[in-house]
Design an enzyme around this catalytic site. Structure first.
Site, mmCIF file in Angstrom:
data_model
loop_
_atom_site.group_PDB
_atom_site.id
_atom_site.type_symbol
_atom_site.label_atom_id
_atom_site.label_comp_id
_atom_site.label_asym_id
_atom_site.label_seq_id
_atom_site.Cartn_x
_atom_site.Cartn_y
_atom_site.Cartn_z
ATOM 1 N N LYS A 1 25.561 7.866 31.834
ATOM 2 C CA LYS A 1 26.826 8.070 32.534
ATOM 3 C C LYS A 1 27.912 8.308 31.484
ATOM 4 O O LYS A 1 27.690 8.087 30.287
ATOM 5 C CB LYS A 1 27.153 6.852 33.394
ATOM 6 C CG LYS A 1 26.104 6.614 34.494
ATOM 7 C CD LYS A 1 26.667 5.857 35.666
ATOM 8 C CE LYS A 1 27.479 6.764 36.547
ATOM 9 N NZ LYS A 1 27.924 6.138 37.793
ATOM 10 N N GLU B 1 23.735 2.092 32.817
ATOM 11 C CA GLU B 1 23.130 3.430 32.737
ATOM 12 C C GLU B 1 23.739 4.210 31.576
ATOM 13 O O GLU B 1 24.901 4.601 31.627
ATOM 14 C CB GLU B 1 23.354 4.168 34.065
ATOM 15 C CG GLU B 1 22.616 3.522 35.234
ATOM 16 C CD GLU B 1 23.036 4.088 36.583
ATOM 17 O OE1 GLU B 1 22.756 5.273 36.846
ATOM 18 O OE2 GLU B 1 23.653 3.354 37.370
ATOM 19 N N GLU C 1 32.025 3.106 32.697
ATOM 20 C CA GLU C 1 31.070 3.715 33.637
ATOM 21 C C GLU C 1 29.615 3.350 33.328
ATOM 22 O O GLU C 1 28.783 3.309 34.219
ATOM 23 C CB GLU C 1 31.191 5.249 33.595
ATOM 24 C CG GLU C 1 32.444 5.789 34.229
ATOM 25 C CD GLU C 1 32.381 5.835 35.743
ATOM 26 O OE1 GLU C 1 31.314 6.150 36.298
ATOM 27 O OE2 GLU C 1 33.411 5.542 36.377
ATOM 28 N N GLU D 1 28.873 1.148 48.041
ATOM 29 C CA GLU D 1 29.004 0.796 46.615
ATOM 30 C C GLU D 1 30.208 -0.106 46.442
ATOM 31 O O GLU D 1 31.274 0.161 47.008
ATOM 32 C CB GLU D 1 29.287 2.033 45.737
ATOM 33 C CG GLU D 1 28.159 2.981 45.555
ATOM 34 C CD GLU D 1 28.568 4.207 44.712
ATOM 35 O OE1 GLU D 1 29.453 4.091 43.834
ATOM 36 O OE2 GLU D 1 27.999 5.274 44.959
#
Ligand SMILES: *[C@@H]1O[C@H](CO)[C@@H](O)[C@H](O)[C@H]1NC(C)=O
Ligand SMILES: *[C@@H]1O[C@H](CO)[C@@H](O)[C@H](O)[C@H]1NC(C)=O
Length: 340
Positions: free
Chosen positions: A318, A315, A323, A262
């Site tokens: 999250k 997303e 984030e 990542e």
């Protein structure tokens, strides 16, 4: 949020990065995070990735809809296990065999698995002790299945495993993880398997803005920022990666390659002007150029670093703030910023 660039700029970047990615195909991958309630179905996601010549993907844990969509796509897959399965995977070989028989074997002829990762970022922590036994049992289970015996088994760590990370040659594991990491490094070295490491110059930078130049974090520095003996660093990504290489060397894992499972940069919620579309685009486009070249890191020159951008989508489930904004794409599959 709007897009602060005009169509001509967008077209320009699109042309450049289509070229970069398709000529150096397969080096940059993406993380398929699914913590959103508005994400498109896997079949559309796989089509999107294929349309952008993205040929590597990391799936955090087995999602059969996604695995089915990935069959015969030509996209290579890192497949993780759920962290909550680690204890049983490590203590019960039949559980590990069942995991492999359910999640790997049915797809092993139609998906090329880059590796299987026992857990994500559990070292240090309560689950850390289960990682090495889980790796051993997963390997035994894969070895027992003829069609899957050569899939590497590994785990995925954050840079929190380091007690010391600067300068890179001084990198070492922290006292509380060193015995676990010594076992894992020995296993990886013996099997020729990589260690997955999540490398985020963004977090290093936001936590230490007094000392780290933004250009060094964004691969924009034209001059050497850190001299470490003979090694010269122009970007933080290489320095962080090499710190983990140094730590591996100190526990007998000098031959273990690192795959950056990542990395990324959030595009929204500012954080004092740091998490912006401009910086996210700069980081990820420079990352692609960096790992597409054959330069590697100063400690491991020659081989380019295999890296996976976090993440495909923004997303919304999250934690609120930056984030939720690491995606290359909005859930409606339009680019947050043009990169591929
Ligand atoms: C590059 O990677 C290959 C395959 O993993 C390995 O055999 C080779 O030694 C590496 N070369 C360098 C210069 O690290
Ligand atoms: C996609 O979603 C983004 C973010 O919500 C929005 O700005 C954009 O207009 C949408 N694009 C389309 C084509 O719907």
């Amino acid at each position: 949020m709007g897009r602060p660039f005009c169509c001509i700029t967008a077209l320009y970047f699109l042309l450049i990065f289509n070229l970069t990615v398709s000529t150096e195909a397969g080096i940059v991958g993406v993380n398929y995070g699914m913590l959103g309630n508005n994400l498109p179905p896997p079949i559309q996601v796989v089509a999107l990735l294929k349309s952008r010549s993205i040929t590597r993907l990391r799936l955090f844990h087995p999602i059969h809809d996604a695995l089915r969509a990935l069959q015969n796509s030509g996209i290579e897959v890192i497949l993780g296990t759920l962290n909550q399965d680690l204890q049983l995977l490590g203590s019960d070989l039949s559980f590990a065999k069942n995991w492999v028989n359910t999640n790997v074997i049915p797809y092993s002829r139609t998906i090329r698995f880059r590796c299987i990762s026992a857990g994500n970022e559990v070292i240090p922590g309560d689950l850390a002790a289960y990682v090495f036994p889980a790796m051993k049992n997963l390997k035994a289970a894969l070895d027992a299945a003829e069609v899957a015996y050569n899939i590497p088994v590994t785990t995925c760590a954050s840079t929190a495993i380091l007690g010391l990370s600067y300068p890179p040659s001084m990198g070492e594991f922290s006292k509380d993880v060193i015995s676990v990491m010594r076992s894992i490094a020995g296993f990886l070295a013996a099997n020729g398997s990589p260690l997955l490491v999540n490398v985020y110059p963004y977090f290093a930078y936001v936590n230490n803005q007094q000392q780290i130049p933004l250009s060094y974090a964004l691969f924009e520095s034209t001059k050497v920022v850190v001299r470490d003996g003979k090694l010269k660093y122009r970007n933080l990504f290489d320095a962080m990666t090499d710190a983990v290489y140094s730590a591996l060397e100190k526990v007998g894992g000098g031959s273990v390659p690192i795959v950056v499972s990542e990395t990324g940069w959030p595009s929204k919620d500012e954080n004092g002007g740091v998490a912006t579309i401009g910086n996210a685009r700069t980081y990820n486009k420079n990352l692609i150029a960096h790992v597409s070249g054959a330069s590697g890191t100063p400690k491991r020159p020659g081989n380019s670093t295999e890296a996976y951008i976090f993440a495909i989508f923004n997303e919304n489930l999250k934690p609120p703030g930056t984030e939720q904004n690491f995606g290359l794409f909005y859930p409606n599959m339009t680019d947050v910023y043009p990169i591929y």
